[in-house]
Design an enzyme around this catalytic site. Structure first.
Site, PDB file in Angstrom:
ATOM      1  N   ASP A  66      37.308  -8.422  76.641  1.00  0.00           N
ATOM      2  CA  ASP A  66      37.913  -7.135  76.305  1.00  0.00           C
ATOM      3  C   ASP A  66      36.967  -6.206  75.549  1.00  0.00           C
ATOM      4  O   ASP A  66      37.242  -5.017  75.439  1.00  0.00           O
ATOM      5  CB  ASP A  66      39.174  -7.361  75.467  1.00  0.00           C
ATOM      6  N   GLY A  89      42.271  -6.360  79.791  1.00  0.00           N
ATOM      7  CA  GLY A  89      41.619  -5.579  78.747  1.00  0.00           C
ATOM      8  C   GLY A  89      42.453  -5.433  77.486  1.00  0.00           C
ATOM      9  O   GLY A  89      42.052  -4.748  76.557  1.00  0.00           O
ATOM     10  N   GLU A  97      46.204  -3.060  81.747  1.00  0.00           N
ATOM     11  CA  GLU A  97      47.460  -3.768  81.480  1.00  0.00           C
ATOM     12  C   GLU A  97      48.089  -3.328  80.162  1.00  0.00           C
ATOM     13  O   GLU A  97      49.280  -3.487  79.951  1.00  0.00           O
ATOM     14  CB  GLU A  97      47.211  -5.279  81.419  1.00  0.00           C
ATOM     15  N   GLN A 120      39.185 -12.286  87.503  1.00  0.00           N
ATOM     16  CA  GLN A 120      38.335 -11.252  86.900  1.00  0.00           C
ATOM     17  C   GLN A 120      37.631 -11.738  85.637  1.00  0.00           C
ATOM     18  O   GLN A 120      36.574 -11.250  85.291  1.00  0.00           O
ATOM     19  CB  GLN A 120      39.125  -9.977  86.609  1.00  0.00           C
TER      20      GLN A 120
END
Lengths: 453, 453
Positions: free
Chosen positions: B143, B186, B244, B307
Site C-alpha cells: 500500500d 491499496g 477499494e 496483484q
C-alpha cells in the site's frame, strides 16, 4: 462449388466477439500469407467486425507498414476493433452488397461460435444473391468451447495466465492460511477453470487449487461447504477455483448460480438491492462458506478482463497457432499454398497443408484437432502435435433452430469422479497448450527445540 | 542505550501481515548479511510471524541450503508463513521470554504499520522485563502507506502488475468499447490505484485509465456518473480505476463506499441480502453507471490477491530494495557492516552505510527515503536514488492512543485538481519504481473509399 481462383483477387478479414491475447497474430497470419502469395490486391479489414461490414468501413491491410506491424502484431485485443452482432438477413444482404462493391471474393471471419454462425449467414446471403463469395470462419475463443475444435486460439494464453496467477495465489494462501475463492471466465464450459489445476506443484500434496468447480457438474451449496470443510480440515487452508458459468437446476432447468441464488431470496431478486441487480458470484460463495464454516478467514476474487488479454502470459503454442489459423484461412481460400510448416520453435507440428481436402469448398471453418498425447512414444516423450482442417460452417455453428448443441463442454474423461478436480487426461490435453509455468518451492527446515541456543 | 554487540550472537526474524511478491527477498537479505558477518550463531525465524513468536516455534535459517534458497528466494508470499496479530502485553511478555530462551538479542520484524507497532510493543516488554533486546522493524506493504517511508518493498511490484494489467485492459476496451471499472487494493491510500496511470501510452490522447478514484478524495456518485459520461462522450469508451478504499462522509465521518451505499438502502443494509452482507464495490459502481447512463456496455472487475504476489511482475528496483532492507536491518543491529553498495544492476544507489547514525539505537524502523526526481540533472536524465535510514519505531507506528495519523496518504501534489487523475509529480515518483512496462501501439490505417476495388 466455387473453384480455386487463380488470378489476383481481393479478400476481406474481420475480427469479432471478445478479445484475446493473440487474435492480432491471426490477423498477421492472414496478411503475411496473402501478401506472400502475390495474388492479393487488397486485404480489406472491417473496422469493428460485423459493424464495419454492415457500414462499409474498411482499412486495407495490404498497405501495412513495418512500424504498424510492430505496433500491433503482439498487442492483445483486436487492433481492428470488434463487435458482438449476429447479422439479420437484411444486414447480411447489406454485407454482401458491400463486399461486392470492393470486389471481395473471400471473407475470413475471425471469432467464436457466434462468429461462425455469422459467417454462415453471410455465406447464405451471398448464395441467395448469386454473388460468388467464399466465407471462412477462423477460430478464436478463450473458452475452448467451439464445436469440432479441440481447443481454440486464445484459450492456451488465458489458461496460462490463470495457472500462473493461481500459482502465486497458492503462495499467498500458504502465507496467510484461509479460504480463497477465485472466479474465472469460461462461460458454461469448464476448460478455463480446469486450467488452474496446472498451477499445482506436484511435489506438494497440499498444493492448490484444492477444489475446482466446472459448469459441467451441477453445483450444490451443501456439498460445496462440505468440500471446503474437508480440505480446510486436512490442510488448514483451501483455495477454490470456480467457473463463472456454474449453475444448478431450478424447475428442472440449468440456471446460473447467481441467478438461482437471487431467486431463492424472493421473487424480486435480492430484496431491496437494485444497484446492479446481482451480487458477484465470488461474494455469494464467500457468504455461503462464512455461513457454513465458523471462524475461518474467507476471501474471494474475480479475475477481470486481464485474463483474456494477458499479453504477459502468451503460451508459445498459442502464439504459433493463432498465426497459423490465419495463414490456413488464406490457404483454404485458394489464394496461397500451405507454405513452410513449423513456424516458430515451440515444437508444434502441422500436417502437410497441400493435402487439404477442403481447399475448393464454398467456404468453411478452420478447426484445430490435437493428436491425443501419450506419455511416451517409442520410449521418448511425445511432442505436441495438432492438425488444421477445414469443416463445413454448420459443423462449428449449427443453426440455432435445429436444437443441436451450440457449444462444446468438457468431456467426462477430463473431470474427476468427485466432480471437483480434473483427471490426468486433462493434464495431457492442457499441459502442452499452457506450457511450463513457474511453480514455487518451500522452505523446509526442521523446527528447532524450545530452548535451543 | 544498548551498545554494539561485538561477539557472536543469535538473531530472530519474523514475517507479518499480508504477503508481497518480494518479501522473501528481505528474508534472504537478512540471512545473507547475518551469515556473511560471521557473527550470527543462529538466525531463528518465527513460523507465521507473531504466532510463532508467541508459541515458541522457530526454524534456524543459519542452516539454509542452496536448494532451499533456490526454492524460496524468488517465490512470492511469506516462505515462513505470516499472521495478523498485535500482541497483547501478556503475549509480548511471552515473546520476550521465548526470545530469551533462545538467547536472541536482536529481532527483525518484517511487515507494515501493524508490524511496526508490534515491534514497539515487544521492545517495550523487553525493557520492562530488563532483557537486553534490540527490535527492528523492516518495512513491507504493497500500500506504500507506511509513515516516514516514501514507498515500501512490495509496492513497486504490485504497482507494476496493476499498470501492466491495465495496459492489457486498455487494448480490451478499445476492441469492444464500453465502460470498464477495475477495483484495486491499496486500503485507504491511493498509491496503488494511482499506479494504474502508468499503463497509459502517452502517444495516444485516449489511452486509459481515463479516471482514477483515490481514497484521498471523497467519492460522489453524481460526480462519478458525470465524469464517466464526459469521458464516454469524448472517446466512446471509458476505463475507470478505483481504489477499494474510496469513501464518503456519512454523518460527518469518512465511511467506505460499500458500507455507505448499504446504509443508504435502509437500516438493515441490503434488504434481504444476507449472503455475504455486502455487495462488491465493482458491482455497486457498475450499477451506478448503468442507472446513470443508458444503453452503454458496463462491466466491472476486482483484482484479487494475484496483484500483491505477482511474481511475474516484480519491479527491478523492488527486487533490490526488498533484499537491501533486510541487509540493512542486520547492519542496524550492529551485526554486520554495510557491505558493498549497489547490489544488482538496476541503477539503485544507496548512501554509504557505514555512516549510519542509528546503529547503536535500542532498535528502530528501517525506512526508505527517495531523492526527489527531476527530469534532468546537469543536462542528463536523472537516475533513481534512495536512502535507507533508521528511525525510532514510534515514528513509523505512533501508539494508537496518541490520536496521531497511523498511515500515510497520497500527498496533494500527486493528485490532479479535478481529483480523478495523478500529476506529473506522481509519474516522477512512481515511474522509476514500477520500471518500463509494455504499452501497445495502434494500427493506424486510413479508411478506404466506399467503392475501392
Amino acid at each position: 462449388m466455387v473453384g480455386v481462383i487463380t488470378g489476383r483477387m481481393n479478400i476481406a478479414y474481420a475480427q469479432s466477439g471478445g478479445p484475446t491475447a493473440v487474435i492480432n497474430r491471426t490477423m498477421m497470419g492472414v496478411v503475411d500469407a496473402a501478401l506472400m502469395s502475390g495474388r492479393a490486391n487488397h486485404i480489406f479489414a472491417a473496422k469493428h467486425g460485423p459493424k464495419g461490414l454492415i457500414e462499409n468501413r474498411f482499412v486495407d491491410l495490404a498497405g501495412i507498414t513495418g512500424f504498424q506491424r510492430e505496433n500491433v502484431a503482439n498487442a492483445p485485443g483486436q487492433a481492428l476493433g470488434s463487435y458482438r452482432k449476429e447479422p439479420t438477413d437484411e444486414e447480411a444482404a447489406t454485407i454482401v452488397c458491400n463486399l461486392q462493391r470492393h470486389d471481395i471474393r473471400a471473407l475470413l471471419y475471425n471469432g467464436g461460435d457466434d462468429s461462425a454462425r455469422a459467417a454462415a449467414i453471410i455465406q447464405a446471403a451471398a448464395a441467395s444473391s448469386r454473388y460468388e463469395l467464399q466465407v471462412f470462419h477462423v477460430p478464436k475463443t478463450i473458452d475452448a468451447d467451439l464445436l469440432a475444435n479441440d481447443h481454440t486460439p486464445g484459450y492456451p494464453s488465458a489458461a496460462r495466465f490463470l495457472a500462473t496467477a493461481m500459482s502465486w495465489i497458492d503462495c499467498d494462501n500458504r502465507s496467510l492460511p484461509g479460504v480463497y475463492i477465485a472466479v474465472t471466465m469460461g462461460k458454461n464450459a469448464g476448460f478455463l477453470v480446469a486450467s488452474t489445476a496446472l498451477a499445482r506443484n506436484p511435489e506438494y500434496e497440499d498444493s492448490s487449487p484444492h477444489l475446482i468447480y466446472m459448469p459441467e457438474r451441477l453445483f450444490d451449496e451443501e456439498q460445496f461447504v462440505h468440500d471446503v470443510k474437508r480440505v480446510y480440515g486436512q490442510f488448514g487452508r483451501c483455495v477454490v477455483a470456480v467457473s463463472e458459468g456454474i449453475g444448478k437446476l431450478v424447475d428442472g432447468k440449468f440456471t446460473e448460480l447467481v441467478v438461482a441464488l437471487g431467486k431463492s431470496l424472493g421473487g424480486d431478486g435480492f430484496g431491496g438491492l437494485t444497484l446492479s441487480g446481482t451480487i458477484s458470484l465470488a461474494d455469494a460463495l464467500v457468504g455461503i462458506v462464512k455461513e457454513g464454516i465458523e471462524g475461518v478467514r474467507v476471501r474471494g476474487g474475480t479475475f477481470g478482463y486481464e485474463q483474456r488479454v494477458a499479453a504477459g502470459a502468451v503460451s508459445p503454442i498459442d502464439r504459433v497457432e493463432a498465426y497459423d489459423v490465419g495463414r490456413y484461412g488464406v490457404y483454404a481460400a485458394g489464394l496461397a499454398d500451405g507454405g513452410s510448416k513449423n513456424i516458430g520453435s515451440c515444437g508444434v507440428s502441422w500436417p502437410d497443408w497441400t493435402s487439404l481436402s477442403g481447399r475448393t469448398t464454398e467456404g468453411g471453418s478452420v478447426v484445430i484437432v490435437q493428436r491425443p498425447m501419450n506419455e511416451l512414444v517409442n520410449g521418448t516423450p511425445e511432442q505436441y502435435s495438432a492438425t488444421l482442417n477445414l469443416v463445413p460452417l454448420d459443423v462449428v455453428a449449427p443453426p440455432k433452430a435445429k436444437g443441436l448443441p451450440l457449444k462444446k463442454f468438457m468431456p467426462p474423461e477430463f473431470i474427476s469422479p468427485n466432480g471437483t478436480d480434473v483427471t490426468p487426461a486433462f493434464f495431457k490435453y492442457a499441459g502442452p497448450l499452457v506450457g511450463d509455468i513457474e511453480r514455487f518451492g518451500r522452505l523446509e527446515l526442521p523446527e528447532v527445540g524450545p530452548d535451543e541456543k
